[in-house]
Structures are given as C-alpha cells and as structure tokens.
Scaffold this motif. Structure first.
Motif, PDB file in Angstrom:
ATOM      1  N   SER A 106       0.833  -1.209   0.000  1.00  0.00           N
ATOM      2  CA  SER A 106       0.000   0.000   0.000  1.00  0.00           C
ATOM      3  C   SER A 106       0.864   1.255   0.000  1.00  0.00           C
ATOM      4  CB  SER A 106      -0.911   0.020   1.231  1.00  0.00           C
ATOM      5  OG  SER A 106      -1.754  -1.098   1.240  1.00  0.00           O
ATOM      6  N   LEU A 107       1.887   1.259   0.816  1.00  0.00           N
ATOM      7  CA  LEU A 107       2.775   2.423   0.860  1.00  0.00           C
ATOM      8  C   LEU A 107       3.511   2.613  -0.459  1.00  0.00           C
ATOM      9  CD1 LEU A 107       4.251   1.981   4.444  1.00  0.00           C
ATOM     10  CD2 LEU A 107       2.561   3.672   3.689  1.00  0.00           C
ATOM     11  N   ARG A 108       3.965   1.520  -1.049  1.00  0.00           N
ATOM     12  CA  ARG A 108       4.655   1.629  -2.341  1.00  0.00           C
ATOM     13  C   ARG A 108       3.711   2.144  -3.405  1.00  0.00           C
ATOM     14  NH1 ARG A 108       8.414  -3.516  -1.693  1.00  0.00           N
ATOM     15  NH2 ARG A 108      10.146  -2.447  -0.700  1.00  0.00           N
ATOM     16  N   HIS A 109       2.475   1.629  -3.392  1.00  0.00           N
ATOM     17  CA  HIS A 109       1.502   2.102  -4.369  1.00  0.00           C
ATOM     18  C   HIS A 109       1.231   3.593  -4.167  1.00  0.00           C
ATOM     19  CE1 HIS A 109      -1.799   2.126  -7.191  1.00  0.00           C
ATOM     20  NE2 HIS A 109      -2.433   2.884  -6.310  1.00  0.00           N
ATOM     21  N   ALA A 110       1.006   3.995  -2.930  1.00  0.00           N
ATOM     22  CA  ALA A 110       0.724   5.409  -2.645  1.00  0.00           C
ATOM     23  C   ALA A 110       1.888   6.296  -3.073  1.00  0.00           C
ATOM     24  CB  ALA A 110       0.431   5.596  -1.163  1.00  0.00           C
ATOM     25  N   PRO A 114      -0.075   7.468  -9.854  1.00  0.00           N
ATOM     26  CA  PRO A 114      -0.166   8.638 -10.730  1.00  0.00           C
ATOM     27  C   PRO A 114      -1.465   9.443 -10.567  1.00  0.00           C
ATOM     28  CG  PRO A 114      -0.670   6.656 -11.971  1.00  0.00           C
ATOM     29  CD  PRO A 114      -0.303   6.222 -10.574  1.00  0.00           C
ATOM     30  N   ALA A 115      -2.412   8.945  -9.784  1.00  0.00           N
ATOM     31  CA  ALA A 115      -3.694   9.660  -9.618  1.00  0.00           C
ATOM     32  C   ALA A 115      -3.454  11.023  -8.985  1.00  0.00           C
ATOM     33  CB  ALA A 115      -4.644   8.829  -8.768  1.00  0.00           C
ATOM     34  N   PRO A 122      -8.667   4.020  -7.583  1.00  0.00           N
ATOM     35  CA  PRO A 122      -9.432   2.822  -7.213  1.00  0.00           C
ATOM     36  C   PRO A 122      -8.576   1.765  -6.506  1.00  0.00           C
ATOM     37  CG  PRO A 122      -9.829   3.406  -9.517  1.00  0.00           C
ATOM     38  CD  PRO A 122      -8.736   4.293  -9.019  1.00  0.00           C
ATOM     39  N   ALA A 123      -7.348   1.593  -6.947  1.00  0.00           N
ATOM     40  CA  ALA A 123      -6.475   0.594  -6.313  1.00  0.00           C
ATOM     41  C   ALA A 123      -6.187   0.997  -4.867  1.00  0.00           C
ATOM     42  CB  ALA A 123      -5.176   0.451  -7.099  1.00  0.00           C
ATOM     43  N   PHE A 124      -5.918   2.270  -4.631  1.00  0.00           N
ATOM     44  CA  PHE A 124      -5.630   2.723  -3.273  1.00  0.00           C
ATOM     45  C   PHE A 124      -6.863   2.591  -2.392  1.00  0.00           C
ATOM     46  CE2 PHE A 124      -4.947   5.911   0.082  1.00  0.00           C
ATOM     47  CZ  PHE A 124      -3.748   5.431   0.583  1.00  0.00           C
ATOM     48  N   ARG A 125      -8.036   2.882  -2.940  1.00  0.00           N
ATOM     49  CA  ARG A 125      -9.277   2.762  -2.168  1.00  0.00           C
ATOM     50  C   ARG A 125      -9.531   1.292  -1.796  1.00  0.00           C
ATOM     51  NH1 ARG A 125     -11.982   7.182  -1.237  1.00  0.00           N
ATOM     52  NH2 ARG A 125     -13.972   6.160  -0.899  1.00  0.00           N
ATOM     53  N   ARG A 126      -9.206   0.362  -2.697  1.00  0.00           N
ATOM     54  CA  ARG A 126      -9.333  -1.070  -2.377  1.00  0.00           C
ATOM     55  C   ARG A 126      -8.373  -1.436  -1.246  1.00  0.00           C
ATOM     56  NH1 ARG A 126      -9.670  -1.568  -7.915  1.00  0.00           N
ATOM     57  NH2 ARG A 126      -7.485  -2.180  -8.073  1.00  0.00           N
ATOM     58  N   LEU A 127      -7.162  -0.882  -1.303  1.00  0.00           N
ATOM     59  CA  LEU A 127      -6.184  -1.149  -0.250  1.00  0.00           C
ATOM     60  C   LEU A 127      -6.682  -0.608   1.094  1.00  0.00           C
ATOM     61  CD1 LEU A 127      -2.908  -0.374  -2.215  1.00  0.00           C
ATOM     62  CD2 LEU A 127      -3.661  -2.613  -1.399  1.00  0.00           C
ATOM     63  N   LEU A 128      -7.295   0.585   1.085  1.00  0.00           N
ATOM     64  CA  LEU A 128      -7.851   1.145   2.323  1.00  0.00           C
ATOM     65  C   LEU A 128      -8.962   0.254   2.874  1.00  0.00           C
ATOM     66  CD1 LEU A 128      -8.114   4.993   1.655  1.00  0.00           C
ATOM     67  CD2 LEU A 128      -6.550   3.803   3.186  1.00  0.00           C
ATOM     68  N   LYS A 129      -9.828  -0.195   1.982  1.00  0.00           N
ATOM     69  CA  LYS A 129     -10.933  -1.061   2.408  1.00  0.00           C
ATOM     70  C   LYS A 129     -10.381  -2.357   2.989  1.00  0.00           C
ATOM     71  CE  LYS A 129     -15.271  -2.931   0.713  1.00  0.00           C
ATOM     72  NZ  LYS A 129     -16.177  -3.047  -0.427  1.00  0.00           N
ATOM     73  N   SER A 130      -9.356  -2.908   2.367  1.00  0.00           N
ATOM     74  CA  SER A 130      -8.720  -4.121   2.859  1.00  0.00           C
ATOM     75  C   SER A 130      -8.088  -3.893   4.230  1.00  0.00           C
ATOM     76  CB  SER A 130      -7.667  -4.583   1.851  1.00  0.00           C
ATOM     77  OG  SER A 130      -6.988  -5.699   2.314  1.00  0.00           O
ATOM     78  N   ALA A 131      -7.443  -2.740   4.395  1.00  0.00           N
ATOM     79  CA  ALA A 131      -6.806  -2.417   5.682  1.00  0.00           C
ATOM     80  C   ALA A 131      -7.853  -2.284   6.783  1.00  0.00           C
ATOM     81  CB  ALA A 131      -5.993  -1.136   5.557  1.00  0.00           C
ATOM     82  N   LEU A 132      -8.985  -1.671   6.448  1.00  0.00           N
ATOM     83  CA  LEU A 132     -10.050  -1.519   7.438  1.00  0.00           C
ATOM     84  C   LEU A 132     -10.595  -2.881   7.845  1.00  0.00           C
ATOM     85  CD1 LEU A 132     -11.890   0.319   9.078  1.00  0.00           C
ATOM     86  CD2 LEU A 132     -13.426   0.407   7.115  1.00  0.00           C
ATOM     87  N   ALA A 133     -10.766  -3.773   6.882  1.00  0.00           N
ATOM     88  CA  ALA A 133     -11.294  -5.105   7.182  1.00  0.00           C
ATOM     89  C   ALA A 133     -10.319  -5.904   8.038  1.00  0.00           C
ATOM     90  CB  ALA A 133     -11.588  -5.849   5.887  1.00  0.00           C
ATOM     91  N   ALA A 134      -9.027  -5.678   7.855  1.00  0.00           N
ATOM     92  CA  ALA A 134      -8.015  -6.443   8.596  1.00  0.00           C
ATOM     93  C   ALA A 134      -7.686  -5.831   9.946  1.00  0.00           C
ATOM     94  CB  ALA A 134      -6.730  -6.544   7.766  1.00  0.00           C
ATOM     95  N   ALA A 135      -8.134  -4.596  10.191  1.00  0.00           N
ATOM     96  CA  ALA A 135      -7.792  -3.905  11.438  1.00  0.00           C
ATOM     97  C   ALA A 135      -8.405  -4.624  12.628  1.00  0.00           C
ATOM     98  CB  ALA A 135      -8.279  -2.460  11.392  1.00  0.00           C
ATOM     99  N   PRO A 136      -7.639  -4.747  13.719  1.00  0.00           N
ATOM    100  CA  PRO A 136      -8.199  -5.381  14.924  1.00  0.00           C
ATOM    101  C   PRO A 136      -9.344  -4.537  15.462  1.00  0.00           C
ATOM    102  CG  PRO A 136      -5.968  -4.558  15.335  1.00  0.00           C
ATOM    103  CD  PRO A 136      -6.290  -4.298  13.892  1.00  0.00           C
ATOM    104  N   ARG A 137     -10.349  -5.204  15.947  1.00  0.00           N
ATOM    105  CA  ARG A 137     -11.522  -4.514  16.497  1.00  0.00           C
ATOM    106  C   ARG A 137     -11.241  -4.077  17.919  1.00  0.00           C
ATOM    107  NH1 ARG A 137     -12.689  -3.848  11.807  1.00  0.00           N
ATOM    108  NH2 ARG A 137     -13.895  -5.339  10.641  1.00  0.00           N
TER     109      ARG A 137
END
Length: 144
Positions: A106-110, A114-115, A122-137
């Motif tokens: 994610s950091l490398r992509h960010a 080029p956006a 869209p790729a970064f937003r997918r990475l954010l969504k993935s990070a949110l899903a993996a975050a400990p509750r």
C-alpha cells in the motif's frame, strides 16, 4: 572458558548491565557469585541470553520466556521450549508478515500512484478497504 563478569556479559550480549540485573531479578539468569562488587556469570549465560533475545524478538513476553528457559523456576535448569507455544507464535508471525506485506504494498503504491489524489485511485481505495477489514476490532473510547 573462565567466568565472565557482568561488564563482559553485557558487552558480548549487547545489553546494558541493568538488563542483566533485571533478568536475574526475574529469575531468567543467575550469577554464580561475585568478584568484589561485580557479578560473575558462567559463560553458558550467553546462550540463555541469546534464547531470551530470540524470544523477545518473536514477541514472547518475559513471563512466557521464563516458563520456557527456566522450566523448574531454576535459572540454571535446561530450557524446555514448548513446541506448541512456538508453533502458535510462528502462526501469529505468519499473519503479521502478511499484514505487513499488504501495508508495504500500500505504501509503495501510494508513493508511486499517478492519480491526482490518492482518494481518487481505485487501487488505493481497495487497499484502504482491505486495511479496514483487517484492522483489529477495538472498543471506541467513551462510556460503555
């Protein structure tokens, strides 16, 4: 090999003498006596310190390490590494490595995206969504 004083052990193990005194207080290691005011250690303490360092790096608490390296509560006892505990910790490390790989990507992509805005990518937003899903509750701060 001759006995080592606390300064030599600290130097060879790469830890301050205060850490050695703390480990001794916790029962993880034992000095074999004193020469003047300086604690003396058997050279085998270096192996035990290497086990402790490895355990700390792996994420074991000092209490968990103590149960493995001093199975009878005796600092001079042979270590008895709990294989199930080691396997469980290895599994935890595998999960953490996967999480860190996603974060790294994610950091490398960010960094190279080029956006015009990362939030438009869209790729970064997918990475954010993935990070949110993996975050400990965790519970939100505030009243229960």
């Amino acid at each position: 090999m001759t006995d080592l004083d606390i300064a030599e052990v600290a130097h060879r193990a790469g830890v301050p003498a205060s850490t050695l005194r703390y480990y001794e207080e916790k029962g993880l290691i034992a000095s074999i006596g004193r020469r003047g005011l300086r604690r003396q250690y058997d050279p085998g303490v270096l192996e035990r310190l290497a086990l402790i360092a490895m355990g700390r790096t792996a994420g074991f608490s000092l209490d968990e390490i103590a149960r493995m390296v001093t199975p009878d509560g005796q600092p001079d006892a042979q270590p008895d590494l709990d294989r199930q505990m080691l396997a469980t910790k290895a599994d935890e490390l595998d999960r953490r490595i996967r999480e860190l790989a996603v974060l790294r990507d994610s950091l490398r992509h960010a960094a190279a995206c080029p956006a015009p805005s990362h939030m438009e990518c869209p790729a970064f937003r997918r990475l954010l969504k993935s990070a949110l899903a993996a975050a400990p509750r965790k519970r939100a701060p505030g009243p229960p």
